[in-house]
Design an enzyme around this catalytic site. Structure first.
Site, PDB file in Angstrom:
ATOM      1  N   ALA A 190       0.855  -1.191   0.000  1.00 43.11           N
ATOM      2  CA  ALA A 190       0.000   0.000   0.000  1.00 43.11           C
ATOM      3  C   ALA A 190       0.886   1.235   0.000  1.00 43.11           C
ATOM      4  O   ALA A 190       2.087   1.154   0.267  1.00 43.11           O
ATOM      5  CB  ALA A 190      -0.894   0.015   1.236  1.00 43.11           C
ATOM      6  N   LYS A 191       0.343   2.356  -0.324  1.00 39.63           N
ATOM      7  CA  LYS A 191       1.054   3.638  -0.185  1.00 39.63           C
ATOM      8  C   LYS A 191      -0.003   4.719  -0.067  1.00 39.63           C
ATOM      9  O   LYS A 191      -1.107   4.581  -0.586  1.00 39.63           O
ATOM     10  CB  LYS A 191       1.915   3.889  -1.425  1.00 39.63           C
ATOM     11  CG  LYS A 191       3.023   4.899  -1.237  1.00 39.63           C
ATOM     12  CD  LYS A 191       4.110   4.380  -0.318  1.00 39.63           C
ATOM     13  CE  LYS A 191       5.488   4.774  -0.729  1.00 39.63           C
ATOM     14  NZ  LYS A 191       6.541   3.987  -0.132  1.00 39.63           N
TER      15      LYS A 191
END
Ligand code: NAD
Length: 433
Positions: A123-124
């Site tokens: 994720a980011k």
């Protein structure tokens, strides 16, 4: 932290790009996926699923500025794939944060966690804001409100943010506090990269540089080079570059060049790395302390055994790939080699060890931090470093296995390891319903 160098473009997956400069993080991530998929027998529907994020959350984050006015910022959290475990990845505060950038960097995290065999997906996220224009109080209010907006989609078993560009251990402490207040219980495992006093891990700060040094050592062993007879040039003397350079220096290598944004210190006899302040200790001190300064471009083409680009992305391009004289390039920064340059280096038989393996010590010690938090037990620095060494060795062995078995580059070998693990997990779990 250095500024983001991956430009973002609103281009579809199949758009043609100038592979030397303008590839976005999303395009890079998808290209690597396609490339790895050609080498292994993988269900095409799994590749199709991995081209897209599972979810992207977009939130508005209003805060009261110190002058009493209200300003509204946009924040994102892109969650790519969680087949192997909770989502994991940084939160950045930077004016150029976009949805697509978060999606692309989230995919990179999926590959990085998989190549390290960590039980996490990728994720980011971040907020499109210039953190330098915020007072500490404003940054705290922004972080607490962001935590509230993301509260339903993060958590120790769901999605675990970490520091990235423009955020730091203090930011993570505020995020953890805001989350914990609303949940009604102290939940240190919701973020990593916290100060040790609230559940952060010893050794987290230096972990990416340490993993770069460990991989350099393993590369030298593999190619029958003695570290004592190995010369090293390191671009960037920050968290990654200085820690890698100092460890390699300690282990007997000769570090002949280090640099900051203004240029490089060069001494063919070897630099005493401990005596030069890192970016953290004294910003841009390398050139100040140097007796002889060369340019960053010259550093990249020095005749050394090992080149470690550890400052920013896209520094090895078609312009200089033909002139790189090192035998090994160990990627400390994220994406320092453009795709076109990568092909040139491969033709020239220069081994490039990719970022997703070399600098993965950061996310690996984040995993250790998460384990310490959920077990409520702090590890000693010695244990952290020993376990990091073991994880890096295991990942190296897996990548080396693919490298030896197939006629591929080290980068392809790393992506093959990552994709195989992700694909196997998808196959085992199946598609619901
Ligand atoms: P940092 O800010 O601590 O240090 C950056 C260093 O690069 C400084 O010495 C700075 O002077 C130098 N620099 C800046 N611009 C430069 C330029 N144009 N030319 C040459 N040198 C320049 O940054 P960091 O945390 O060490 O990160 C470096 C790279 O490693 C980035 O690509 C980052 O994304 C990546 N990375 C960092 C971590 C981490 O946890 N710190 C983890 C994985 C990857």
């Amino acid at each position: 932290m250095v500024s983001q160098t991956h430009t973002t473009h609103d281009k579809s997956d199949d758009a043609t790009t100038d592979l030397d400069q303008s590839e976005s993080a999303l395009e890079t991530a998808r290209r690597q996926l396609r490339s790895a998929a050609t080498h292994i027998d993988i269900d095409s529907s799994i590749v199709e699923r991995l081209k897209y994020p599972k979810k992207v959350h977009e939130v508005t984050v209003p805060i009261k500025r110190d002058d009493g006015t209200v300003e509204v910022f946009t924040g994102y959290r892109a969650q790519h794939d969680s087949v192997r475990g909770p989502f994991k990845g940084g939160l950045r505060y930077h004016p150029e944060v976009t949805r697509d950038e978060c999606v692309g960097l989230g995919m990179w995290m999926t590959w990085k966690c998989a190549v390290m065999d960590l039980p996490f997906g990728g994720a980011k996220g971040g907020i499109a804001v210039n953190p330098k224009e915020l007072s500490p109080e404003e940054k705290e209010r922004l972080t607490r409100r962001f935590a509230q907006e993301l509260r339903d989609v993060i958590g120790p078993n769901q999605d675990i943010p970490a520091p990235d560009m423009g955020t730091d251990p203090q930011t993570m402490a505020w995020l953890m506090d805001a989350y914990s207040m609303q949940e009604g219980e102290t939940t240190p495992g919701v973020v990593t990269g916290k100060p040790p006093v609230v559940g952060g891990s010893k050794g987290r700060e230096e972990a990416p540089g340490r993993s770069v040094a460990i991989i350099t050592r393993l590369v030298c062993e593999y190619y029958d080079r003695q570290l004592e007879e190995t010369t090293v040039a390191v671009q960037g003397y920050g968290s990654v570059g200085a820690n890698a350079a100092r460890l390699l220096d300690d282990w007997g290598a000769t570090v002949v060049a280090i640099s900051d944004v203004n240029g490089a210190m060069y001494d063919p006899a070897g630099i005493d790395t401990a005596s030069v302040p890192s970016h953290d200790e004294e910003p841009e001190a390398v050139t100040k302390y140097a007796e002889s300064v060369i340019s960053n471009d010259e550093l990249l083409t020095l005749d050394v055994d090992v080149l470690i680009p550890a400052a920013l992305g896209n520094v090895i391009t078609t312009e200089n790939a033909g002139a790189i004289s090192a035998d090994f390039v160990i990627e400390g920064a994220n994406g320092p080699t453009t795709s076109a340059a990568d092909s040139i280096l491969a033709e020239r038989d220069i081994a490039v060890i990719p970022d997703i393996l070399a600098n993965a010590g950061g996310v690996t010690v984040s995993y250790f931090e998460w384990l310490q938090d959920i077990n409520r037990r702090a590890w000693s620095l010695e244990r952290v470093n020993d376990e990091l060494d073991a994880e890096m060795q295991a990942a190296w062995d897996a990548v080396r296995g693919e490298f030896e078995q197939r006629d591929v580059t080290w980068r392809d070998a790393a992506y093959i390891v990552a994709l195989s693990r992700i694909a196997e997990a998808h196959e085992a779990r199946g598609l619901w319903p």
